[in-house]
Motif scaffolding. Structure first.
Motif, PDB file in Angstrom:
ATOM      1  N   ASP A 220      35.710  61.398   1.761  1.00 28.83           N
ATOM      2  CA  ASP A 220      35.951  59.854   1.370  1.00 28.83           C
ATOM      3  C   ASP A 220      37.223  59.272   2.111  1.00 28.83           C
ATOM      4  O   ASP A 220      37.410  57.952   2.237  1.00 28.83           O
ATOM      5  N   ARG A 221      37.846  60.367   2.836  1.00 26.31           N
ATOM      6  CA  ARG A 221      39.007  59.702   3.593  1.00 26.31           C
ATOM      7  C   ARG A 221      38.829  58.602   4.459  1.00 26.31           C
ATOM      8  O   ARG A 221      39.635  57.550   4.602  1.00 26.31           O
ATOM      9  N   ALA A 222      37.722  58.985   5.419  1.00 24.39           N
ATOM     10  CA  ALA A 222      37.571  57.889   6.294  1.00 24.39           C
ATOM     11  C   ALA A 222      37.123  56.527   5.949  1.00 24.39           C
ATOM     12  O   ALA A 222      37.539  55.444   6.355  1.00 24.39           O
ATOM     13  N   ARG A 223      36.443  56.550   4.799  1.00 21.50           N
ATOM     14  CA  ARG A 223      36.131  55.271   4.149  1.00 21.50           C
ATOM     15  C   ARG A 223      36.864  54.551   3.381  1.00 21.50           C
ATOM     16  O   ARG A 223      37.349  53.381   3.370  1.00 21.50           O
ATOM     17  N   ILE A 224      37.858  55.199   2.788  1.00 17.07           N
ATOM     18  CA  ILE A 224      39.048  54.905   2.037  1.00 17.07           C
ATOM     19  C   ILE A 224      40.162  54.172   3.067  1.00 17.07           C
ATOM     20  O   ILE A 224      40.439  53.197   2.834  1.00 17.07           O
ATOM     21  N   ALA A 225      40.183  54.845   4.295  1.00 16.74           N
ATOM     22  CA  ALA A 225      40.908  54.157   5.191  1.00 16.74           C
ATOM     23  C   ALA A 225      40.437  53.135   5.694  1.00 16.74           C
ATOM     24  O   ALA A 225      41.241  52.049   6.027  1.00 16.74           O
TER      25      ALA A 225
END
Length: 331
Positions: A220-225
């Motif tokens: 989920d990191r890139a979407r949270i970013a």
């Protein structure tokens, strides 16, 4: 003539016996005062001081014998400074070889992604055989000692497992962690996506720290970013709890209250637009990359499902429905 011949033979026998005795001693395990013996050899110590140091530490031998062996071997000046540990079975020959080869005793300390600098310092203070040179320093003094005066320490140290020689200063580990973070940050900043609402690598570091604290699962990191990048683009407050919690410091008791969200402060991203003034944790490489290469998404909201993953929404109505389903358990 016969006397001289006998004398010569006697000297040969004595020489052979002496040689055999030396060979026996060089290959005989040295008695130790305990299961292991440790010695920190400082730069500039003489071979005689090294020999005495081992005996004082617990190697049960005559220091003169060790010194003469170091000197006679021709390797006395090749002994390297460092921290060494010897155990049962160590002979004078293997002892010298260990010091010449620099076969030091090492320890490890693990610094975890998402930790604050306060947690970093606690871990270093508890690390075995690490000199606490910074124990009496506040954060500002510590950063000055590292050659970065005036820079806040939060987020500046890369979380990783660091190996160090026994007896070195905690500044040694901090210098490596500081340099590693700068290298990682410079590398990802050079590969940043075009059009980001981030002016500097330091802003990317701040965003990465928020992503680190908000991410339950790595995927989920890139979407949270992307959510935070999208909010920055339109001037929408980041509205992220971890920044508020960080601003509360030791006053946070584990329960974030409405009054906390309404109390103004530099880390309250509900009341203040833009990024907070410093990172809020130590981000790992994955979060650094996500901050500068966010997923292509229009999402402005996300809510935790409760299993580590998140639901992402492009508008407030969809977000409210997700909150009702996963947080309030109503539909």
């Amino acid at each position: 003539m016969r006397f001289l011949r006998r004398l010569f033979l006697l000297l040969v026998v004595l020489a052979l016996a002496a040689g055999a005795a030396v060979a026996w001693w060089l290959n005989r395990p040295l008695p130790l005062s305990g299961p292991s013996v440790e010695l920190s050899i400082e730069s500039g110590m003489s071979p005689r001081e090294v020999a005495q140091g081992w005996v004082t530490a617990g190697v049960q031998s005559e220091p003169l014998l060790l010194y003469e062996w170091f000197r006679w071997s021709g390797d006395a000046r090749r002994i390297r400074a460092g921290s060494y540990q010897v155990g049962p079975g160590t002979t004078p020959r293997t002892l010298l070889a260990k010091m010449v080869q620099g076969d030091e005793a090492y320890e490890r300390v693990r610094l975890i992604e998402g930790w604050t600098f306060r947690q970093f310092r606690t871990a270093l203070a508890q690390a075995p055989h690490l000199k606490p040179a910074t124990a009496a320093m506040d954060d500002a003094q510590l950063m000055a000692a590292l050659g970065r005066p005036g820079i806040a320490p939060e987020g500046r140290f890369f979380p990783d497992t660091y190996t160090y020689s026994r007896g070195v200063s905690d500044l040694t580990v901090l210098k490596r962690a500081l340099a590693t973070m700068q290298q990682r940050l410079d590398a990802v900043w050079a590969e940043r996506a075009p059009g980001l609402p981030l002016k500097t690598a330091d802003e990317a570091l701040v965003l990465a720290s928020i992503v680190e604290k908000e991410t339950g699962r790595g995927e989920d990191r890139a979407r949270i970013a992307a959510v935070f990048v999208n909010r920055l683009r339109i001037g929408m407050p980041l509205q992220t709890d971890p920044t508020v919690i960080y601003g509360l410091g030791s006053g946070f008791d584990g329960n974030l209250r409405k009054r906390d969200l309404q109390a103004d402060g530099p880390y309250n991203t509900y009341l203040r637009a833009g990024l907070p003034p410093t990172p809020i944790a130590m981000p790992g490489l994955a979060s650094l990359r996500a901050a500068v290469q966010p997923e292509a998404s229009k999402a402005l909201y996300f809510v935790a499902r409760g299993d580590g993953t998140s639901v992402f929404s492009d508008d407030l109505a969809a977000h409210n429905r997700a909150v009702n389903e996963y947080q309030r358990k109503t539909r």
